[in-house]
Scaffold this active site. Structure first.
Site, PDB file in Angstrom:
ATOM      1  N   ASN A  98     -19.284 -47.647  12.181  1.00 18.79           N
ATOM      2  CA  ASN A  98     -18.236 -47.627  11.156  1.00 18.79           C
ATOM      3  C   ASN A  98     -18.532 -48.785  10.215  1.00 18.79           C
ATOM      4  O   ASN A  98     -18.583 -49.935  10.657  1.00 18.79           O
ATOM      5  CB  ASN A  98     -16.863 -47.815  11.810  1.00 18.79           C
ATOM      6  CG  ASN A  98     -15.767 -48.068  10.790  1.00 18.79           C
ATOM      7  OD1 ASN A  98     -15.903 -47.729   9.619  1.00 18.79           O
ATOM      8  ND2 ASN A  98     -14.669 -48.665  11.236  1.00 18.79           N
ATOM      9  N   GLY A  99     -18.752 -48.482   8.943  1.00 17.57           N
ATOM     10  CA  GLY A  99     -19.031 -49.544   7.977  1.00 17.57           C
ATOM     11  C   GLY A  99     -20.103 -49.106   7.005  1.00 17.57           C
ATOM     12  O   GLY A  99     -20.375 -47.906   6.859  1.00 17.57           O
ATOM     13  N   GLU A 478       5.134 -45.852  -6.170  1.00 15.96           N
ATOM     14  CA  GLU A 478       4.870 -45.332  -4.830  1.00 15.96           C
ATOM     15  C   GLU A 478       5.253 -43.851  -4.734  1.00 15.96           C
ATOM     16  O   GLU A 478       4.579 -43.072  -4.052  1.00 15.96           O
ATOM     17  CB  GLU A 478       5.631 -46.178  -3.797  1.00 15.96           C
ATOM     18  CG  GLU A 478       5.623 -45.657  -2.374  1.00 15.96           C
ATOM     19  CD  GLU A 478       4.256 -45.533  -1.734  1.00 15.96           C
ATOM     20  OE1 GLU A 478       3.258 -45.969  -2.340  1.00 15.96           O
ATOM     21  OE2 GLU A 478       4.191 -44.957  -0.631  1.00 15.96           O
ATOM     22  N   GLU A 485      -1.268 -37.862  -3.323  1.00 18.72           N
ATOM     23  CA  GLU A 485      -2.232 -37.940  -2.227  1.00 18.72           C
ATOM     24  C   GLU A 485      -2.094 -36.812  -1.216  1.00 18.72           C
ATOM     25  O   GLU A 485      -3.056 -36.478  -0.541  1.00 18.72           O
ATOM     26  CB  GLU A 485      -2.202 -39.300  -1.536  1.00 18.72           C
ATOM     27  CG  GLU A 485      -0.956 -39.604  -0.751  1.00 18.72           C
ATOM     28  CD  GLU A 485      -0.990 -40.996  -0.118  1.00 18.72           C
ATOM     29  OE1 GLU A 485      -2.068 -41.472   0.240  1.00 18.72           O
ATOM     30  OE2 GLU A 485       0.088 -41.589   0.017  1.00 18.72           O
TER      31      GLU A 485
HETATM   32  C1  F6R Z   1      -1.237 -44.452   0.910  1.00 24.97           C
HETATM   33  C2  F6R Z   1      -1.792 -45.428   1.827  1.00 24.97           C
HETATM   34  C3  F6R Z   1      -2.790 -46.369   1.299  1.00 24.97           C
HETATM   35  C4  F6R Z   1      -2.693 -47.716   2.034  1.00 24.97           C
HETATM   36  C5  F6R Z   1      -3.833 -48.623   1.594  1.00 24.97           C
HETATM   37  C6  F6R Z   1      -3.751 -49.991   2.240  1.00 24.97           C
HETATM   38  O1  F6R Z   1      -0.260 -43.669   1.498  1.00 24.97           O
HETATM   39  O2  F6R Z   1      -1.474 -45.449   2.988  1.00 24.97           O
HETATM   40  O3  F6R Z   1      -2.673 -46.534  -0.069  1.00 24.97           O
HETATM   41  O4  F6R Z   1      -1.472 -48.303   1.747  1.00 24.97           O
HETATM   42  O5  F6R Z   1      -5.046 -48.028   1.916  1.00 24.97           O
HETATM   43  O6  F6R Z   1      -3.816 -49.897   3.633  1.00 24.97           O
HETATM   44  P1  F6R Z   1      -3.312 -51.060   4.553  1.00 24.97           P
HETATM   45  O7  F6R Z   1      -1.863 -51.202   4.338  1.00 24.97           O
HETATM   46  O8  F6R Z   1      -3.673 -50.630   5.927  1.00 24.97           O
HETATM   47  O9  F6R Z   1      -4.055 -52.299   4.120  1.00 24.97           O
END
Ligand code: F6R
Length: 605
Positions: A98-99, A478, A485
């Protein structure tokens, strides 16, 4: 992004790997694969484009193996094909990743691997390199160590050597891994959701340490060969929390969990009706002494930050800047010791957010993070952490995590009010409104049927617009993200007053406009903007506070939220647009838990 599971122990490896992959599927679902070391000294490798169920169909039950690794892919290098699926086998090495390996091309040229690859991935080069050194040294630890000195990029690798039975090797840089040993064997995975059916005690794999995983022990060594013992962590939720619990989708379940997780996040941080972070060891000095605040996050978490900015600036008159982490990390940021940096992340592993955090620390800022996953990298690297208590969020589209991120911003604002000299009664009143938001969230959930009907009306629109002013604009960002999405409708959020400077050209008969007018001070101005789109034939879904005076011709449907104080309308509004997005995707027959091209926990740049 990309889910990894590894298992060695007394259970059937095939079944444990498949079970783990199902738990991790939200991290990527372009393809899945597994490799097992079989009890007769051979190996078994299968990989398949599509979801884990497609892999399961080609892995017959009863394969005699007690050691294996599995991967669910979110494609980066190379298309979505069986050949590009992981694991990759080269010589005696079978590896998954993963990466992103940034210098894979150089390595390939330098070591003469060009033309030998069977896939288009960066990952295969790592398998080639480790196999090359294994051939030279016959020592797995040395082979991995030498390869790692050459590989640049982010990685979580799980590695099998076909002539070393019952043993998995692993190493990571940036990309997350957790590991555990229990009476059912030893496990390694991208995140803890894959481990909880077997154990609740685990450790976060430290970066740049080589793990040797056998049935009853996991050895963790530095690159210099020193053995270390990482701190053990404990999961606080049960296996049921990561299951659908009777709901058709995780997303709907998570939307409905919001009143509960909101209360779990807010209530323990209140003493005598006032916010208190003593239990988290957060000193008031960070709130007292900062001259400005810099919020850094991605996606939904960043949009929670936009609301945080609005509320903190409004209550405290302190300048707050919100930055997209992937931009911030390559900027020359205007922050220093006098800046309080607030990093927001559900997963605590988003690579851009992590890199931005590290940059902020280099600039001398103190970092307070708002994180959901305990012990995640962002949490560990922050100076201070306020955990959200959303429990596992499995649906790719964030809902309950957003809600609790918001609640923590409101708590921070309240604590800052207190330490910066506002009178206690004012803060108590603010907190009392905040705690009441849990009931408003419940109330908004009761409008589910109305939202479902609205979703039917807008499901086949090409575009949708979310408009509002002030705080309403901060929320609506949001709302638009949620819709696009999972329903794949092009959706944009606009400051209502800005529409006429260009975007109004896109308004045509029938286009849905979700209009938020919950702010008294600018209510009439927003209503005028709504009239402008209505006059051009838009289908307007209007959200206001209960009792707002709205004449019939302004909108097609009017939804009311029972909130008195303008500052708290985001909480029920969030539920309304989450349900609208969910049912729109539902009507269109999409899998809203696994929207196309997306994955949770974005661990690649
Ligand atoms: C949209 C969503 C993403 C995450 C973003 C950050 O529904 O979930 O936009 O908010 O990828 O992810 P985290 O919060 O895990 O850093």
């Amino acid at each position: 992004m990309c889910g990894i599971i590894g298992y060695t122990g007394p259970l059937q490896a095939r079944d444990v790997v498949l079970q783990g992959l199902r738990q991790l599927e939200y991290r990527g679902y372009d393809s899945a694969g597994m490799a097992l070391l079989t009890d007769d000294g051979d190996f078994y490798l299968r990989k398949k484009v599509g979801q884990v169920s497609a892999l399961e169909a080609v892995c017959e039950p009863g394969i005699p193996s007690h050691c294996g690794i599995g991967h669910t892919r979110w494609a980066t290098h190379g298309g979505v094909t069986d050949a590009n699926a992981h694991p990759h086998a080269v010589g005696k090495v079978i590896l998954l990743h993963n990466g992103i390996i940034e210098n894979y091309h150089t390595i390939s040229r330098q070591f003469g691997f060009e033309g030998l690859a069977t896939s288009e991935t960066d990952t295969e080069v790592a398998a080639q390199l480790i196999d090359y050194y294994y051939g030279q040294t016959q020592d797995p630890y040395e082979a991995i160590r030498k390869a790692i000195h050459i590989i640049d990029g982010s990685y979580a690798f799980c590695i099998l050597f076909t002539d070393i039975p019952g043993t998995i090797y692993a190493i990571r840089n940036v990309s997350p891994l957790v590991a555990a040993t229990s009476d059912q064997g030893s496990f390694i995975a991208s995140d803890v959701t894959a481990l909880i059916p077997y154990t609740k005690r685990y450790f976060a794999v430290p970066e740049q340490h080589i793990l040797t995983i056998t049935e009853d022990a996991i050895r963790v060594e530095t690159m210099e060969g020193e053995i270390i013992h990482p701190d053990m962590l404990e999961v606080t939720w049960d296996v049921e929390a990561a299951q659908k619990g009777g709901y058709p989708h995780f997303m709907l379940k998570e939307i409905h969990e919001q009143p509960e997780v909101f209360r779990k996040t807010v209530t323990p941080r209140l003493r005598d009706g006032l916010p208190n972070f003593d239990a988290e060891g957060i000193p008031d000095s960070i709130f007292e002494e900062c001259k400005s605040i810099q919020v850094i996050a991605c996606g939904t978490a960043m949009y929670a930050g936009m609301v945080g900015r609005a509320i903190i600036e409004m209550q405290l008159r302190i300048p707050v800047t919100v930055s997209i982490a992937s931009e911030f990390r390559y900027d020359t940021p205007l922050i220093d010791e006098s800046t309080l940096v607030i990093v927001v992340s559900q997963s605590g592993e988003t690579i851009d957010t992590l890199a931005a955090l590290r940059l902020a620390k280099e600039c001398g800022a103190k970092v307070l993070s708002i994180v959901n996953v305990k012990g995640s990298t962002i949490a560990r690297e922050s100076d201070y952490v306020l955990y959200t208590h959303a429990g596992p969020e499995i649906a790719v589209a964030s809902t309950k995590a957003y809600m609790v991120q918001l609640s923590v911003f409101y708590l921070i604002a309240a604590r800052m009010m207190l330490v910066r000299g506002k009178n206690q009664e004012e803060v108590r009143a603010f907190i009392s409104n905040l705690t009441a938001a849990a009931d408003m969230i419940e109330n908004a959930l009761e409008q589910e049927e109305t939202l479902r009907k609205q979703a039917e009306k807008m499901a086949f629109s090409k575009d949708a617009f979310y408009i509002g002013r002030g705080l309403d604009y901060a929320f609506s960002l949001e709302g638009a993200l949620k819709l696009k999405e999972i329903s794949y409708i092009h959706a944009e959020a606009y400051a209502a007053g800005e529409l006429k400077h260009g975007t109004i050209a896109l308004i045509e008969p029938g286009v849905p406009v979700i209009a938020l007018a919950t702010q008294d001070k600018i209510f009439n101005k927003t209503i005028s903007n709504i009239r402008e789109v209505k006059a051009r034939g838009a289908y307007v879904i209007l959200i206001t506070k209960q009792g707002a005076s709205v004449s019939d011709e302004v909108c097609d449907i009017h939804l009311e939220i029972p909130v008195e104080d303008d500052r708290f309308t985001v909480f029920p509004c969030a539920v309304l647009w989450q349900l609208l997005a969910y049912y729109t995707a539902y009507v269109k027959g999409f899998d809203m838990d696994k929207p196309r091209n997306l994955a949770k926990s974005v661990t690649v740049e």
